[in-house]
Design a protein around this motif. Structure first.
Motif, PDB file in Angstrom:
ATOM      1  N   ASN A   3       0.313  17.821   0.401  1.00 54.35           N
ATOM      2  CA  ASN A   3       0.337  17.393  -0.996  1.00 54.35           C
ATOM      3  C   ASN A   3       1.163  18.328  -1.868  1.00 54.35           C
ATOM      4  OD1 ASN A   3      -1.213  15.166  -0.668  1.00 54.35           O
ATOM      5  ND2 ASN A   3      -3.129  16.216  -0.986  1.00 54.35           N
ATOM      6  N   MET A 210      -5.505  12.741   4.033  1.00 56.59           N
ATOM      7  CA  MET A 210      -4.627  12.709   2.860  1.00 56.59           C
ATOM      8  C   MET A 210      -4.693  13.923   1.948  1.00 56.59           C
ATOM      9  SD  MET A 210      -4.699   8.806   1.671  1.00 56.59           S
ATOM     10  CE  MET A 210      -3.414   9.137   0.497  1.00 56.59           C
ATOM     11  N   ALA A 211      -5.824  14.620   1.917  1.00 58.98           N
ATOM     12  CA  ALA A 211      -5.947  15.724   0.962  1.00 58.98           C
ATOM     13  C   ALA A 211      -5.670  17.077   1.611  1.00 58.98           C
ATOM     14  CB  ALA A 211      -7.331  15.700   0.325  1.00 58.98           C
ATOM     15  N   ILE A 369     -16.281   0.637   6.374  1.00 57.76           N
ATOM     16  CA  ILE A 369     -15.129   0.478   5.464  1.00 57.76           C
ATOM     17  C   ILE A 369     -15.505   0.672   3.993  1.00 57.76           C
ATOM     18  CG2 ILE A 369     -13.739  -1.001   6.990  1.00 57.76           C
ATOM     19  CD1 ILE A 369     -14.542  -3.278   4.966  1.00 57.76           C
ATOM     20  N   ASN A 370     -16.811   0.831   3.739  1.00 58.51           N
ATOM     21  CA  ASN A 370     -17.212   1.150   2.367  1.00 58.51           C
ATOM     22  C   ASN A 370     -17.678   2.594   2.222  1.00 58.51           C
ATOM     23  OD1 ASN A 370     -16.738  -1.388   1.086  1.00 58.51           O
ATOM     24  ND2 ASN A 370     -18.416  -2.188   2.313  1.00 58.51           N
ATOM     25  N   ASP A 371     -17.466   3.381   3.256  1.00 54.90           N
ATOM     26  CA  ASP A 371     -17.837   4.792   3.191  1.00 54.90           C
ATOM     27  C   ASP A 371     -16.783   5.557   2.384  1.00 54.90           C
ATOM     28  OD1 ASP A 371     -19.732   6.862   4.699  1.00 54.90           O
ATOM     29  OD2 ASP A 371     -17.716   7.719   4.602  1.00 54.90           O
ATOM     30  N   GLY A 372     -17.252   6.502   1.589  1.00 59.91           N
ATOM     31  CA  GLY A 372     -16.329   7.234   0.704  1.00 59.91           C
ATOM     32  C   GLY A 372     -15.203   7.941   1.445  1.00 59.91           C
ATOM     33  N   ILE A 374     -13.420   7.028   3.782  1.00 65.02           N
ATOM     34  CA  ILE A 374     -12.305   6.164   4.199  1.00 65.02           C
ATOM     35  C   ILE A 374     -11.134   6.247   3.203  1.00 65.02           C
ATOM     36  CG2 ILE A 374     -12.687   3.882   3.129  1.00 65.02           C
ATOM     37  CD1 ILE A 374     -12.710   2.960   6.225  1.00 65.02           C
ATOM     38  N   MET A 375     -11.456   6.654   1.974  1.00 68.84           N
ATOM     39  CA  MET A 375     -10.407   6.795   0.949  1.00 68.84           C
ATOM     40  C   MET A 375      -9.368   7.823   1.370  1.00 68.84           C
ATOM     41  SD  MET A 375     -11.255   4.970  -1.777  1.00 68.84           S
ATOM     42  CE  MET A 375     -10.551   5.763  -3.189  1.00 68.84           C
ATOM     43  N   PHE A 376      -9.800   8.797   2.167  1.00 71.58           N
ATOM     44  CA  PHE A 376      -8.902   9.901   2.505  1.00 71.58           C
ATOM     45  C   PHE A 376      -8.245   9.721   3.868  1.00 71.58           C
ATOM     46  CE2 PHE A 376     -12.096  11.295  -0.465  1.00 71.58           C
ATOM     47  CZ  PHE A 376     -11.316  11.872  -1.454  1.00 71.58           C
ATOM     48  N   ASN A 377      -8.567   8.610   4.539  1.00 71.21           N
ATOM     49  CA  ASN A 377      -7.901   8.357   5.814  1.00 71.21           C
ATOM     50  C   ASN A 377      -6.422   8.068   5.538  1.00 71.21           C
ATOM     51  OD1 ASN A 377      -8.491   7.997   8.751  1.00 71.21           O
ATOM     52  ND2 ASN A 377      -7.404   6.091   8.365  1.00 71.21           N
ATOM     53  N   PRO A 378      -5.533   8.643   6.340  1.00 74.32           N
ATOM     54  CA  PRO A 378      -4.105   8.485   6.007  1.00 74.32           C
ATOM     55  C   PRO A 378      -3.596   7.062   6.144  1.00 74.32           C
ATOM     56  CG  PRO A 378      -4.388   9.633   8.104  1.00 74.32           C
ATOM     57  CD  PRO A 378      -5.740   9.539   7.478  1.00 74.32           C
ATOM     58  N   LYS A 379      -4.289   6.244   6.923  1.00 72.26           N
ATOM     59  CA  LYS A 379      -3.842   4.863   7.103  1.00 72.26           C
ATOM     60  C   LYS A 379      -4.898   3.930   6.509  1.00 72.26           C
ATOM     61  CE  LYS A 379      -2.420   1.808  10.865  1.00 72.26           C
ATOM     62  NZ  LYS A 379      -2.352   1.653  12.312  1.00 72.26           N
ATOM     63  N   GLU A 380      -4.448   2.875   5.874  1.00 73.97           N
ATOM     64  CA  GLU A 380      -5.388   1.889   5.315  1.00 73.97           C
ATOM     65  C   GLU A 380      -6.203   1.277   6.454  1.00 73.97           C
ATOM     66  OE1 GLU A 380      -7.219   0.914   2.592  1.00 73.97           O
ATOM     67  OE2 GLU A 380      -5.325   0.735   1.512  1.00 73.97           O
TER      68      GLU A 380
ATOM     69  N   ALA B 111      -6.966  11.861  -3.530  1.00 74.61           N
ATOM     70  CA  ALA B 111      -6.806  13.023  -2.649  1.00 74.61           C
ATOM     71  C   ALA B 111      -6.401  14.255  -3.450  1.00 74.61           C
ATOM     72  CB  ALA B 111      -5.769  12.716  -1.573  1.00 74.61           C
ATOM     73  N   ASN B 112      -5.660  14.047  -4.535  1.00 74.23           N
ATOM     74  CA  ASN B 112      -5.195  15.164  -5.357  1.00 74.23           C
ATOM     75  C   ASN B 112      -6.197  15.585  -6.423  1.00 74.23           C
ATOM     76  OD1 ASN B 112      -2.855  15.165  -3.935  1.00 74.23           O
ATOM     77  ND2 ASN B 112      -1.534  14.469  -5.572  1.00 74.23           N
ATOM     78  N   VAL B 121     -20.429   5.502  -4.476  1.00 69.77           N
ATOM     79  CA  VAL B 121     -19.061   5.625  -3.951  1.00 69.77           C
ATOM     80  C   VAL B 121     -18.655   4.369  -3.168  1.00 69.77           C
ATOM     81  CG1 VAL B 121     -17.558   6.972  -2.428  1.00 69.77           C
ATOM     82  CG2 VAL B 121     -19.184   8.135  -3.893  1.00 69.77           C
ATOM     83  N   SER B 122     -19.614   3.742  -2.483  1.00 64.66           N
ATOM     84  CA  SER B 122     -19.246   2.565  -1.683  1.00 64.66           C
ATOM     85  C   SER B 122     -18.741   1.433  -2.590  1.00 64.66           C
ATOM     86  CB  SER B 122     -20.429   2.103  -0.828  1.00 64.66           C
ATOM     87  OG  SER B 122     -21.448   1.594  -1.636  1.00 64.66           O
ATOM     88  N   VAL B 125     -15.204   2.347  -3.545  1.00 61.70           N
ATOM     89  CA  VAL B 125     -14.264   2.042  -2.459  1.00 61.70           C
ATOM     90  C   VAL B 125     -13.911   0.556  -2.504  1.00 61.70           C
ATOM     91  CG1 VAL B 125     -13.997   1.941   0.052  1.00 61.70           C
ATOM     92  CG2 VAL B 125     -15.123   3.913  -0.992  1.00 61.70           C
ATOM     93  N   ARG B 129     -10.238  -1.343  -3.277  1.00 63.94           N
ATOM     94  CA  ARG B 129      -9.570  -2.390  -2.470  1.00 63.94           C
ATOM     95  C   ARG B 129      -9.171  -3.574  -3.358  1.00 63.94           C
ATOM     96  NH1 ARG B 129     -13.228  -1.095   1.827  1.00 63.94           N
ATOM     97  NH2 ARG B 129     -14.662  -2.725   1.166  1.00 63.94           N
ATOM     98  N   LYS B 149      -1.766   2.237  -0.608  1.00 66.81           N
ATOM     99  CA  LYS B 149      -1.599   3.018   0.628  1.00 66.81           C
ATOM    100  C   LYS B 149      -0.778   2.228   1.637  1.00 66.81           C
ATOM    101  CE  LYS B 149      -5.384   5.380   2.045  1.00 66.81           C
ATOM    102  NZ  LYS B 149      -6.629   5.562   2.829  1.00 66.81           N
ATOM    103  N   GLU B 150      -1.079   0.929   1.735  1.00 63.41           N
ATOM    104  CA  GLU B 150      -0.356   0.097   2.700  1.00 63.41           C
ATOM    105  C   GLU B 150      -0.216  -1.306   2.118  1.00 63.41           C
ATOM    106  OE1 GLU B 150      -1.330   1.395   6.792  1.00 63.41           O
ATOM    107  OE2 GLU B 150      -1.605  -0.747   7.105  1.00 63.41           O
TER     108      GLU B 150
END
Lengths: 395, 181
Positions: A3, A210-211, A369-372, A374-380, B111-112, B121-122, B125, B129, B149-150
């Motif tokens: 980053n 990602m972070a 897929i609703n776990d927090g 997942i936001m930081f996973n580099p791929k969607e 991330a930043n 949080v769920s 998320v 989307r 992201k994609e």
């Protein structure tokens, strides 16, 4: 991938190595604390792990005023309230959490109540609610994996509402983390393996998600190297205290790394699997790690390739073409998992756990897929993607 | 000297841009929930009456939408009838500007540490989307790729154009209705 902006924070004093426990009285005195309370669980007490802590304090004329040893594996608001009441009755002035993730999280939550006042810990849930420093708080980890001694989060179950309450604040960080190899010497092999793989996953996800940032990278790579070099040695010789210390330090370093750079899909799947199938967290991490790395591969090829140096050493790294290093890193992890399976039957697939059925995969994917994280996973990650990773991890 | 004079104007322009974008996005969220089945499916998991807020700390621009049932959102403007269930808070107007001008992806902003999530949080998320889906519809592909992201592989040009036209029409109608009211 690194980053252009990042934040990094870890004010925890790490006291690590031989006779580290004996530093507790001095450190407590330095914070003007004279009446510590120990928060732990029955397993820790039964294993005799409290004895050296108590002895270390008593030899310096510091009495442990109260010991609460009934923290359950999933701590609750009721337990936190009960411990806070004992703390107040006994006029304690500091907390020493001795144990794994649950005892440490409980210690953090108790510290909120006894510092801020009141009976209802749910009032303090969320991020940034706490605005001032809490009472002196020390952590003595008895597993080498969670890294909770250096994270600013605690999770406590609200038994009345049946939900997990997250608490996030830098004030939850302990004043000191005491890493003493004596505390992990008696860990059974499967716990040693699962918790070390938890630390490995923290390090690898913090290095590839990602972070990531230069400081967390330094901690992450050091942690990967320590786990790679020491885990099998400790599995073969559980009384290897130097190896135990290496794993414990790796856990703390990986904790510092991931608390400053977060984790990704391995954790999303692991949290969901833990909630639905009640599998231990470390086991889930070990199980999902290679499958998620394969899923993320094209997004993380460069950092994952770099990790080969820390997983396999300079000779293998130099002998592997740059274009194959990422795959070689995944292979190294698979070989490590096979070695652990051979030594303690640590499952490598969901089927091998014997506790997950194939018809639960949809539910796990839906929750993951609703776990927090997942936001930081580099791929969607879509529902279909998560389901596909689970299918690969099935057998 | 000139820089000193321009600075407040730049700052004011950013603030106005962020306010305008929040107004557009709020209306667009309502519109996309009326147009797109995938967004409705995503939103249906939210409780009825669920309030989602995006705001600039400490007390800057904000957008508030409510899930009114069956996956549909209602845009409330910048004032909520009650405290929001989930709030995504930008730490500074500059951070909001970076995201809303598509210089920084939403996921990168998370991330930043540019923003905080207050609430479940769920759900945050899930709402992320929805926002990604919305941005994929209403932005040209080249800009949408900078925002999400994609970029969704299964979003083809005809569907994108038709949906975007419907969403923009609804946004415009909503603006006109608000102006008349």
């Amino acid at each position: 991938m690194t980053n252009t902006y990042y934040e990094f924070f870890c004010p925890v004093k790490v006291i690590a190595g031989k006779a580290a426990l004996e530093h507790i009285p001095y450190e407590l005195t330095g914070l003007a604390a004279k009446r510590p309370m120990i928060v732990t669980d029955k397993g820790v007490r039964a294993a005799g792990l409290l004895d050296p802590v108590i002895a270390a304090c008593e030899e310096s004329g510091l009495d442990i005023v109260s010991i609460y040893d009934d923290v359950p594996p999933d701590s609750s608001t009721g337990v936190v309230r009960a411990i806070a009441a004992i703390y107040r009755n006994e006029k304690c002035d500091s907390i020493i959490a001795v144990g794994g993730g649950s005892a440490i999280d409980t210690g953090k939550a108790v510290n909120i109540l006894v510092s801020e006042g009141g009976e209802d810990i749910a009032k303090y849930t969320g991020a940034g609610v706490l605005k001032r420093a809490l009472k002196p708080f020390f952590v003595v980890p008895t597993t080498a994996g969670t890294g909770s001694e250096v994270t600013s989060i605690a999770v406590i179950t609200d038994e009345a509402k049946g939900v997990k309450l997250p608490f996030t604040s830098s004030f939850l960080l302990p004043n000191a983390a005491i890493i003493d190899p004596r505390m992990t010497l008696t860990l059974p092999p499967h716990v040693t393996a699962a918790t070390a793989m938890d630390a490995m996953t923290h390090a690898i996800e913090s290095f590839t998600c990602m972070a990531k940032n230069p400081l967390s990278d330094a901690y992450a790579t050091a942690a990967v190297k320590k786990v790679s070099q020491s885990l099998l040695q400790v599995m073969d010789n559980p009384k290897d205290s130097l190896g135990r210390l290496e794993l414990a330090q790796a856990s703390t370093m990986a904790g510092i790394a991931f608390s400053n750079s977060m984790v990704g899909l391995v954790h999303s799947l692991g949290h969901a699997t833990g909630a639905i199938c009640h599998l231990p967290h470390g086991l889930c991490m070990s199980l999902y790690l290679p499958y998620v790395l394969e899923f993320n591969l094209e997004t993380i090829r460069e950092p994952l390739g770099e990790l080969l140096l820390y997983l396999e050493g300079p000779e293998v790294y130099a002998a592997t073409p740059a274009s194959r290093r990422a795959e070689a890193s995944i292979s190294a992890l698979r070989i490590l998992r096979d070695a652990l399976y051979k030594r303690c039957k640590l499952p490598r697939t969901l089927k091998e756990t014997g506790k997950v059925t194939e018809d639960q995969l949809d539910q796990i994917a839906g929750m993951a897929i609703n776990d927090g994280s997942i936001m930081f996973n580099p791929k969607e990650v879509s529902l279909k993607d998560a389901r596909a990773v689970l299918q690969r991890a099935w057998a | 000297m000139l820089a000193k004079r321009i600075q407040p104007m730049t700052s004011q322009a950013r603030r106005l841009y962020v306010e305008l974008m929040f107004q557009v996005m709020g209306r667009a969220l309502q519109a996309v929930s009326e147009v797109d089945r995938e967004v409705r499916e995503e939103a249906q998991a939210l409780p009825k009456g669920f309030l989602f807020e995006m705001m600039v700390m400490p007390d800057g621009a904000k957008l508030i939408v409510e899930h009114i049932g069956e996956g549909r959102f209602h845009y409330h403007g910048n004032s909520a009838p009650r405290p929001a269930d989930v709030s995504i808070k930008f730490k500074h107007v500059t951070h909001a500007f970076l995201v809303l001008s598509f210089q920084e992806k939403t996921s990168v902003a998370f991330a930043n540490d540019r923003m905080l999530v207050d609430g479940d949080v769920s759900y945050a998320v899930r709402m992320t989307r929805v926002l990604n889906r919305l941005e994929s519809f209403i932005l040209p592909r080249i800009i949408a790729k900078r925002a999400v992201k994609e970029y969704p592989e299964n979003l083809h040009l005809p569907e994108k154009l038709i949906s975007a036209a419907q969403i923009y029409l609804k946004i415009a109608t909503h603006f006109v209705q608000t102006a008349r009211a």
